[in-house]
Design a protein around this motif. Structure first.
Motif, short mmCIF file in Angstrom:
data_model
loop_
_atom_site.label_atom_id
_atom_site.label_comp_id
_atom_site.label_asym_id
_atom_site.label_seq_id
_atom_site.Cartn_x
_atom_site.Cartn_y
_atom_site.Cartn_z
N THR A 1 0.84 -1.20 0.00
CA THR A 1 0.00 0.00 0.00
C THR A 1 0.87 1.25 0.00
O THR A 1 0.61 2.21 -0.75
CB THR A 1 -0.93 0.01 1.23
N GLN A 2 1.89 1.27 0.85
CA GLN A 2 2.80 2.41 0.89
C GLN A 2 3.48 2.61 -0.45
O GLN A 2 3.62 3.75 -0.92
CB GLN A 2 3.85 2.21 2.00
N GLN A 3 3.90 1.53 -1.08
CA GLN A 3 4.54 1.60 -2.40
C GLN A 3 3.59 2.21 -3.42
O GLN A 3 3.98 3.05 -4.23
CB GLN A 3 4.94 0.19 -2.84
N PHE A 4 2.33 1.81 -3.36
CA PHE A 4 1.34 2.31 -4.31
C PHE A 4 1.09 3.80 -4.09
O PHE A 4 1.06 4.59 -5.05
CB PHE A 4 0.04 1.53 -4.17
N ILE A 5 0.90 4.19 -2.84
CA ILE A 5 0.62 5.60 -2.54
C ILE A 5 1.77 6.49 -2.97
O ILE A 5 1.57 7.56 -3.57
CB ILE A 5 0.32 5.78 -1.03
#
Length: 384
Positions: free
Chosen positions: A283-287
């Motif tokens: 999720t952090q990578q996507f954001i």
């Protein structure tokens, strides 16, 4: 083109290993009912049902499997709880981030002189517990809250809310649709009176099986929404008043319960923290990949902290429905577009009426898939 599933907030896919086999095994090799037959296979199936109740107790730190009630899903669970607790003249409190599983039953009950107040969350979906106090009235009977938003993933301060409910002697009902199986949920520490769950999301089980865990005091106050045969107290034409029979009339979804048994076995072996850490990592990578793209507005918190693996995007240069269509048709990425059965949440986030394109990840997704999704979004956004 390969297909990538990023709609786990709606239902997880793939399911936990062994779920399909467990459902098939029940249908092909078991097939009988429970609490009706006096033969050995009926007792064996009943043991599996009891084991699932016990597993749910371990999951929610609860001590009595009889107080685990099975339903079809969390919507049915919330209807049971809301309509069983509230009576004419009662008032309840909820957040502005609630799903229609809460909003529609309450809106329906307005015609029966039942009132509700929404505590307004901020534009990131966060709730200030102090704001609840100003909505408490002499006739306030319950606080009903989602644990985390299905639109933007923001987690509400459930444990602090539970303390407030205990201090004001209010029933506390928690919707765990987006958090069960991903975040630890402690029934006692939460000061909850009931926690509703569904099997087909974070618990990694099949559709059609859900339920709620309920305290004895609240169960005694509640009426049963549906009555019928339970296989118990058959000499009486009145619904039994003991648990779980009081709230479990009719034939159970036994294939679903067998599937949920396999899912919970996997979940407990793998570990909730391990699953959550992996989901939040991607999720952090996507954001980070989409945060500074022009023409894109992120709904909710700008990082992985304080949220689940649910990320909603508003494409300000074009139509969100068209973007979701192109993601699927041109890139094989499956998302969900629209208002996500939560118009109040979208109004809070400033994404009503256009809605968002929602990406919701599972621990089965990979960093490579996230990078591919970011690249696909960039290409589509350039063409808008």
């Amino acid at each position: 083109m390969h297909n990538i599933y990023m709609d786990n907030a709606a239902t997880t896919f793939p399911k936990a290993p062994g779920v399909g086999a467990a459902v098939k095994n029940y249908i092909d090799n078991v097939g009988i009912n429970v609490k009706r037959g006096t033969y050995s296979s009926a007792f064996s199936a009943g043991e599996v049902v009891l084991e699932v109740r016990e597993m749910i107790c371990r999951l929610f730190n609860f001590d009595n499997p009889d107080n685990v009630v099975f339903t079809m899903n969390i919507t049915q669970s919330m209807n049971y709880l809301i309509k069983g607790i509230l009576q004419a003249g009662d008032h309840c409190i909820l957040s502005s981030m609630e799903h229609n599983a809460v909003m529609r039953p309450l809106s329906q009950l307005c015609s029966q002189r039942i009132e509700f107040s929404k505590v307004q969350c901020d534009r990131f979906g966060r709730l200030d517990v102090e704001d609840i106090k100003q909505h408490i009235k002499p006739n306030t009977k319950a606080v009903i809250m989602t644990h985390a938003s299905n639109v933007c993933g923001t987690i509400l301060p459930i444990y602090e809310i539970g303390k407030l409910c205990k201090a004001y002697n209010l029933n506390f009902i928690v919707d765990s649709a987006q958090t069960a199986g991903i975040y630890e949920i402690d029934f006692r520490e939460m000061n909850a009176d009931a926690v509703a769950f569904t099997g087909h999301k974070g618990l990694l089980g099949p559709q059609g099986i859900g339920g709620f865990v309920i305290s004895n005091p609240l169960a005694k106050k509640m009426d049963s929404l549906i009555c019928g045969g339970t296989g118990s107290a058959s000499e009486s034409e009145f619904q039994p008043d003991y648990l779980p029979d009081k709230f479990e009339p009719g034939t159970m979804n036994l294939p679903g319960i067998f599937g949920l048994h396999a899912a919970l076995t996997y979940l407990m072996k793998t570990g909730i923290k391990s699953i959550r850490d992996e989901e939040l990592r991607i999720t952090q990578q996507f954001i980070e990949g989409i945060l500074n793209m022009r023409g894109i507005r992120l709904a909710g918190l700008p990082g992985a902290q304080g949220r689940t693996a649910v990320v909603s995007i508003d494409f300000t240069k074009g139509d969100n429905g068209e973007v979701a269509y192109l993601l699927d048709k041109e890139y094989g990425i499956m998302t969900r577009c629209g208002l996500h059965c939560a118009p109040s949440a979208h109004k809070t986030l400033g994404t009503f009426p256009q809605g968002t394109v929602r990406f919701s990840f599972s621990h089965y997704n990979t960093i490579e898939e996230v990078k591919y999704a970011i690249d696909s979004i960039h290409k589509i956004n350039k063409g808008l």
